[in-house]
Scaffold this active site. Sequence first.
Site, mmCIF file in Angstrom:
data_model
loop_
_atom_site.group_PDB
_atom_site.id
_atom_site.type_symbol
_atom_site.label_atom_id
_atom_site.label_comp_id
_atom_site.label_asym_id
_atom_site.label_seq_id
_atom_site.Cartn_x
_atom_site.Cartn_y
_atom_site.Cartn_z
ATOM 1 N N CYS A 2 0.753 -1.240 0.081
ATOM 2 C CA CYS A 2 0.122 0.015 0.034
ATOM 3 C C CYS A 2 0.845 1.257 0.093
ATOM 4 O O CYS A 2 1.866 0.929 0.663
ATOM 5 C CB CYS A 2 -0.971 0.102 1.207
ATOM 6 N N ARG A 27 3.891 -0.345 -4.692
ATOM 7 C CA ARG A 27 3.704 -0.914 -3.462
ATOM 8 C C ARG A 27 2.223 -1.795 -3.329
ATOM 9 O O ARG A 27 1.837 -2.239 -2.512
ATOM 10 C CB ARG A 27 3.463 0.272 -2.482
ATOM 11 N N TRP A 74 -2.809 -2.933 -1.841
ATOM 12 C CA TRP A 74 -2.339 -4.215 -2.058
ATOM 13 C C TRP A 74 -3.150 -5.002 -0.614
ATOM 14 O O TRP A 74 -2.843 -4.767 0.344
ATOM 15 C CB TRP A 74 -0.814 -4.461 -1.625
ATOM 16 N N ASN A 100 -1.542 2.323 5.713
ATOM 17 C CA ASN A 100 -0.596 1.268 5.275
ATOM 18 C C ASN A 100 -0.047 0.525 6.337
ATOM 19 O O ASN A 100 0.456 0.987 7.462
ATOM 20 C CB ASN A 100 0.924 1.727 4.100
ATOM 21 N N GLY A 101 -0.333 -1.025 6.290
ATOM 22 C CA GLY A 101 0.140 -1.874 7.318
ATOM 23 C C GLY A 101 -0.994 -2.511 7.915
ATOM 24 O O GLY A 101 -1.855 -2.736 7.200
ATOM 25 N N GLU A 468 17.259 -18.022 -8.744
ATOM 26 C CA GLU A 468 16.696 -16.569 -9.102
ATOM 27 C C GLU A 468 16.099 -16.523 -10.435
ATOM 28 O O GLU A 468 15.361 -15.989 -10.742
ATOM 29 C CB GLU A 468 17.976 -15.627 -8.974
ATOM 30 N N LYS A 472 12.282 -15.497 -10.980
ATOM 31 C CA LYS A 472 11.908 -14.310 -11.918
ATOM 32 C C LYS A 472 10.977 -14.591 -12.839
ATOM 33 O O LYS A 472 9.992 -14.027 -13.402
ATOM 34 C CB LYS A 472 13.188 -14.055 -12.484
ATOM 35 N N GLU A 475 7.562 -15.241 -11.399
ATOM 36 C CA GLU A 475 6.898 -13.996 -10.904
ATOM 37 C C GLU A 475 6.465 -13.255 -12.027
ATOM 38 O O GLU A 475 5.074 -12.619 -12.012
ATOM 39 C CB GLU A 475 8.089 -13.317 -10.235
ATOM 40 N N HIS A 491 17.122 -36.749 -7.803
ATOM 41 C CA HIS A 491 16.395 -37.237 -6.355
ATOM 42 C C HIS A 491 15.136 -37.018 -6.301
ATOM 43 O O HIS A 491 14.617 -37.023 -5.276
ATOM 44 C CB HIS A 491 17.574 -36.665 -5.280
ATOM 45 N N LYS A 586 6.113 -4.654 -4.611
ATOM 46 C CA LYS A 586 7.400 -4.405 -4.396
ATOM 47 C C LYS A 586 8.026 -4.494 -2.954
ATOM 48 O O LYS A 586 8.974 -5.088 -2.613
ATOM 49 C CB LYS A 586 8.044 -3.281 -5.028
HETATM 50 C C1 F6R Z 1 11.528 -10.925 -6.601
HETATM 51 C C2 F6R Z 1 11.246 -10.006 -5.753
HETATM 52 C C3 F6R Z 1 11.189 -10.439 -4.242
HETATM 53 C C4 F6R Z 1 12.113 -9.555 -3.357
HETATM 54 C C5 F6R Z 1 11.667 -9.877 -1.844
HETATM 55 C C6 F6R Z 1 12.516 -9.060 -0.847
HETATM 56 O O1 F6R Z 1 11.899 -10.519 -7.714
HETATM 57 O O2 F6R Z 1 11.517 -8.800 -5.740
HETATM 58 O O3 F6R Z 1 11.454 -11.767 -3.948
HETATM 59 O O4 F6R Z 1 13.241 -9.875 -3.356
HETATM 60 O O5 F6R Z 1 10.238 -9.399 -1.592
HETATM 61 O O6 F6R Z 1 12.366 -7.699 -0.877
HETATM 62 P P1 F6R Z 1 13.527 -6.815 -0.450
HETATM 63 O O7 F6R Z 1 14.952 -7.193 -0.999
HETATM 64 O O8 F6R Z 1 13.010 -5.329 -0.551
HETATM 65 O O9 F6R Z 1 13.476 -7.070 1.091
#
Ligand code: F6R
Length: 591
Positions: A2, A27, A74, A100-101, A468, A472, A475, A491, A586
């Site tokens: 948010c 956000r 969110w 927010n929260g 990773e 990605k 996501e 395995h 994010k």
């Molecule tokens: C994946 C991604 C998330 C963040 C995770 C941690 O692309 O962006 O997995 O890496 O939410 O976020 P931070 O680094 O802000 O603590």
Amino acid sequence: MCGIIGYCGSKPGVPIVIEALQCLEYRGYDSAGIASLCDGRLLIKKDAGKVGEVIEKHDLISLPGSIVMGHTRWATHGAVTQLNAHPHSDCRNRIAVVHNGIIENSAQLREELAGAGHVFRSETDTEVIAHLLEDEAGNGRSLEQAVLSIAPRLEGSYAFLAASLDDPGKIVGTRRDNPLIVGVDAPDYYISSDALAFSRYTNRVMNLEDNDVVVLAAGAIEFLDKQGNRLSRQVRQLDQVWSESSKGNYQHFMLKEIMEEAQVFDQAADQDGRLFTEIALDILRARQVIITACGTSRYAALVGRYLFSKVGKKFCDVVMASEFGYFADSVDKNTVVVTVSQSGETADVVDGVKAARAADARVISIINRPNSILADLSHHVIHLNCGPEVAVPATKSFLSQLAIFYLLSFSMVNDFDGATARLSALNTAIAGVLDSNKSELITLSHELKDRNDFYYIARGINFAIASEGALKLKEVSYIHAEGMPAGELKHGTLALVEQGTPVVVICPADYTFAETLSNAIEAKSRGAFIIGVSDRESNVYDSWISIPEVDELLYPMIAVVPLHLLAYYLAISRGYDPDRPRNLAKSVTVK
Ligand code: F6R
């Protein structure tokens, strides 16, 4: 999660708040809304949908007013509906709140308030704030007095803004464990979850500490402590780089930020070598070192663990931040906890750090955003210096995190300067990888866009890069993917490989080459389509993503770049917006 924004000043507020909401959309982008106080009226417009959709549908731009609040959501409590969108108001529609929260005791407060006759319109936790204020704000009390008196009743974490027709001309804000920052350009004042939201207008900011209450009016600002005493808070200048958040000529922020991976190393290495030596010594001396992080940042931590072990001969563990609390019993004053977080406000990480601080551990945080909650909680802060990362998927910040771990590990052997030089030399190599593989990756994305599952395998220091790459892909393209150590495939997961299943193999031409390749052959024999990410060609690969030969410890930084690009192009081929993947945000400020 948010984003909140408030504006009080001399200009028409709605265009400013709309622009801010577009900046804050990273956000959360389930719903959006605006409240404006104008000519004795409280105007609220809100709906489910992305900011742009809500703006258009409700013609938000036509709202008048110079005291305006906005919200991008969110969803946590309550479905994604118009009624659950913020701002929320009290029974009489005289008070508006954006939040927010999470108010953890909202169910209990809602019951009490409903019992006393308050009528709730939404399923959100936020609405209790508006009704609590309604009870406190009457009888000649100011809005800030009302905020001060309800704050102790709220459990959980929050940053909220309130405006009231009964005390017009102001916005009152407060926070606990969630970000809130004021922008100053008298007589105009801004307040938001993120300074990016108002950075077009001002770089002069004032931070709120937990439980501070701030009162913004056109031409005046006042900070109060939780007892209502006036506080003095300093105005600071924000770094210019945080104003740069435009897409430029790129179609998406994700692509722009992947392209910036070719420049991050110089910025990441622009550090105080003495601080790195000091931190490296702390790590070497500690009885135990735990790195904690979530998602992509945790994969950077896993690479860091190899680097600490290989270079500094220091073993450490990586604990998912959401699990950290369950290990807190073994944390003590001889423990160093290293946190990694692009946003610096991920709730799981913040929680872990609080547990670590309570146990007297030393905390070192590697973060990107300045002024973050984690920075305030840490003994030492290392900045990634990669500038704003706007797309929800982390890309360039991951490369910067890898660079920081590289620098830290070489600081353990007194070679910070050598490490800096080696990193700097990678910029050109990465630019080459981006340029030379683009058309192959686009072709691959068209060919593979309808596959249901991808597997990513690698050994040693590159294993986390496989994870990773898979994260990605999931996501942004919504294709199921898993990353794992190459030796682990047989395995169990190998059972899922069938004719045409894409298996991405990160295969450096080093001492792991033969074994990794033989794992790829095992998959190929079961029909897998092998994509080799390697500095050595092989007829095992059905598609070869060629990357330059680099030292073993730098390989992860090169190998991950085409994986980010592959995920991006697959999202595009499937018609999705990689900047705003469904269900995600994010900054994850809830647990
Ligand atoms: C994946 C991604 C998330 C963040 C995770 C941690 O692309 O962006 O997995 O890496 O939410 O976020 P931070 O680094 O802000 O603590």
